[in-house]
Design a protein around this motif. Sequence first.
Motif, PDB file in Angstrom:
ATOM      1  N   ARG A  87      30.625  50.703  47.114  1.00  0.00           N
ATOM      2  CA  ARG A  87      31.327  51.941  46.767  1.00  0.00           C
ATOM      3  C   ARG A  87      32.170  51.765  45.511  1.00  0.00           C
ATOM      4  O   ARG A  87      32.198  52.641  44.639  1.00  0.00           O
ATOM      5  CB  ARG A  87      32.199  52.378  47.948  1.00  0.00           C
ATOM      6  CG  ARG A  87      32.692  53.804  47.812  1.00  0.00           C
ATOM      7  CD  ARG A  87      33.444  54.225  49.014  1.00  0.00           C
ATOM      8  NE  ARG A  87      34.765  53.588  48.970  1.00  0.00           N
ATOM      9  CZ  ARG A  87      35.709  53.784  49.845  1.00  0.00           C
ATOM     10  NH1 ARG A  87      35.487  54.554  50.873  1.00  0.00           N
ATOM     11  NH2 ARG A  87      36.867  53.196  49.723  1.00  0.00           N
ATOM     12  N   GLU A  88      32.839  50.628  45.393  1.00  0.00           N
ATOM     13  CA  GLU A  88      33.629  50.357  44.192  1.00  0.00           C
ATOM     14  C   GLU A  88      32.741  50.166  42.971  1.00  0.00           C
ATOM     15  O   GLU A  88      33.103  50.552  41.870  1.00  0.00           O
ATOM     16  CB  GLU A  88      34.504  49.128  44.400  1.00  0.00           C
ATOM     17  CG  GLU A  88      35.662  49.368  45.337  1.00  0.00           C
ATOM     18  CD  GLU A  88      36.571  50.494  44.855  1.00  0.00           C
ATOM     19  OE1 GLU A  88      36.943  50.504  43.662  1.00  0.00           O
ATOM     20  OE2 GLU A  88      36.896  51.365  45.677  1.00  0.00           O
ATOM     21  N   ARG A  89      31.556  49.571  43.162  1.00  0.00           N
ATOM     22  CA  ARG A  89      30.617  49.419  42.055  1.00  0.00           C
ATOM     23  C   ARG A  89      30.190  50.777  41.534  1.00  0.00           C
ATOM     24  O   ARG A  89      30.112  51.003  40.325  1.00  0.00           O
ATOM     25  CB  ARG A  89      29.388  48.630  42.498  1.00  0.00           C
ATOM     26  CG  ARG A  89      28.372  48.431  41.383  1.00  0.00           C
ATOM     27  CD  ARG A  89      27.009  48.062  41.917  1.00  0.00           C
ATOM     28  NE  ARG A  89      26.486  48.990  42.901  1.00  0.00           N
ATOM     29  CZ  ARG A  89      25.891  50.145  42.620  1.00  0.00           C
ATOM     30  NH1 ARG A  89      25.761  50.531  41.381  1.00  0.00           N
ATOM     31  NH2 ARG A  89      25.438  50.913  43.585  1.00  0.00           N
ATOM     32  N   ALA A  90      29.933  51.699  42.433  1.00  0.00           N
ATOM     33  CA  ALA A  90      29.539  53.049  42.029  1.00  0.00           C
ATOM     34  C   ALA A  90      30.679  53.747  41.285  1.00  0.00           C
ATOM     35  O   ALA A  90      30.438  54.479  40.324  1.00  0.00           O
ATOM     36  CB  ALA A  90      29.115  53.859  43.247  1.00  0.00           C
ATOM     37  N   ARG A  91      31.912  53.511  41.709  1.00  0.00           N
ATOM     38  CA  ARG A  91      33.054  54.105  41.014  1.00  0.00           C
ATOM     39  C   ARG A  91      33.258  53.492  39.642  1.00  0.00           C
ATOM     40  O   ARG A  91      33.679  54.169  38.708  1.00  0.00           O
ATOM     41  CB  ARG A  91      34.330  53.928  41.836  1.00  0.00           C
ATOM     42  CG  ARG A  91      34.479  54.958  42.918  1.00  0.00           C
ATOM     43  CD  ARG A  91      35.794  54.876  43.631  1.00  0.00           C
ATOM     44  NE  ARG A  91      36.926  54.741  42.735  1.00  0.00           N
ATOM     45  CZ  ARG A  91      38.105  54.279  43.090  1.00  0.00           C
ATOM     46  NH1 ARG A  91      38.304  53.887  44.325  1.00  0.00           N
ATOM     47  NH2 ARG A  91      39.090  54.196  42.238  1.00  0.00           N
ATOM     48  N   ALA A  92      32.990  52.196  39.486  1.00  0.00           N
ATOM     49  CA  ALA A  92      33.189  51.530  38.197  1.00  0.00           C
ATOM     50  C   ALA A  92      32.163  52.005  37.176  1.00  0.00           C
ATOM     51  O   ALA A  92      32.451  52.030  35.978  1.00  0.00           O
ATOM     52  CB  ALA A  92      33.107  50.018  38.370  1.00  0.00           C
ATOM     53  N   ASP A  93      30.966  52.370  37.636  1.00  0.00           N
ATOM     54  CA  ASP A  93      29.945  52.863  36.710  1.00  0.00           C
ATOM     55  C   ASP A  93      30.286  54.244  36.176  1.00  0.00           C
ATOM     56  O   ASP A  93      29.783  54.641  35.135  1.00  0.00           O
ATOM     57  CB  ASP A  93      28.579  52.904  37.399  1.00  0.00           C
ATOM     58  CG  ASP A  93      27.993  51.518  37.589  1.00  0.00           C
ATOM     59  OD1 ASP A  93      28.449  50.587  36.902  1.00  0.00           O
ATOM     60  OD2 ASP A  93      27.087  51.370  38.434  1.00  0.00           O
ATOM     61  N   ASN A  94      31.131  54.973  36.861  1.00  0.00           N
ATOM     62  CA  ASN A  94      31.568  56.284  36.405  1.00  0.00           C
ATOM     63  C   ASN A  94      32.611  56.084  35.311  1.00  0.00           C
ATOM     64  O   ASN A  94      33.708  55.621  35.562  1.00  0.00           O
ATOM     65  CB  ASN A  94      32.148  57.080  37.582  1.00  0.00           C
ATOM     66  CG  ASN A  94      32.501  58.492  37.190  1.00  0.00           C
ATOM     67  OD1 ASN A  94      32.231  58.916  36.072  1.00  0.00           O
ATOM     68  ND2 ASN A  94      33.107  59.218  38.105  1.00  0.00           N
ATOM     69  N   SER A  95      32.285  56.411  34.092  1.00  0.00           N
ATOM     70  CA  SER A  95      33.167  56.132  32.957  1.00  0.00           C
ATOM     71  C   SER A  95      34.137  57.275  32.657  1.00  0.00           C
ATOM     72  O   SER A  95      34.731  57.307  31.597  1.00  0.00           O
ATOM     73  CB  SER A  95      32.330  55.828  31.717  1.00  0.00           C
ATOM     74  OG  SER A  95      31.537  56.953  31.398  1.00  0.00           O
TER      75      SER A  95
ATOM     76  N   GLY B 148      36.932  57.795  34.059  1.00  0.00           N
ATOM     77  CA  GLY B 148      38.301  57.414  34.381  1.00  0.00           C
ATOM     78  C   GLY B 148      39.142  57.167  33.144  1.00  0.00           C
ATOM     79  O   GLY B 148      38.658  57.111  32.014  1.00  0.00           O
TER      80      GLY B 148
END
Length: 68
Positions: free
Chosen positions: A23-31, A33
């Motif tokens: 889940r955190e990996r998927a959030r990190a791919d979202n740029s 932020g």
Amino acid sequence: ERRELSAIVSLFGGLVTAYLMNRERARADNSSGLIAVTLTGWFWLSFCSAILLVILSALRILKRAPAR
């Protein structure tokens, strides 16, 4: 009985860890932020070890000794 319990706890802990890390990996791919985050080698090493923990725990549960 104690080995089975430790295998079940390891399986559950590995599943939770792998799920949360994915889940955190998927959030990190979202740029979108405020701060750009990149995944390091340490993340991938720990993610692979969590998956390996799940696999080994499942094998321990499936390969348990027959009841006497």
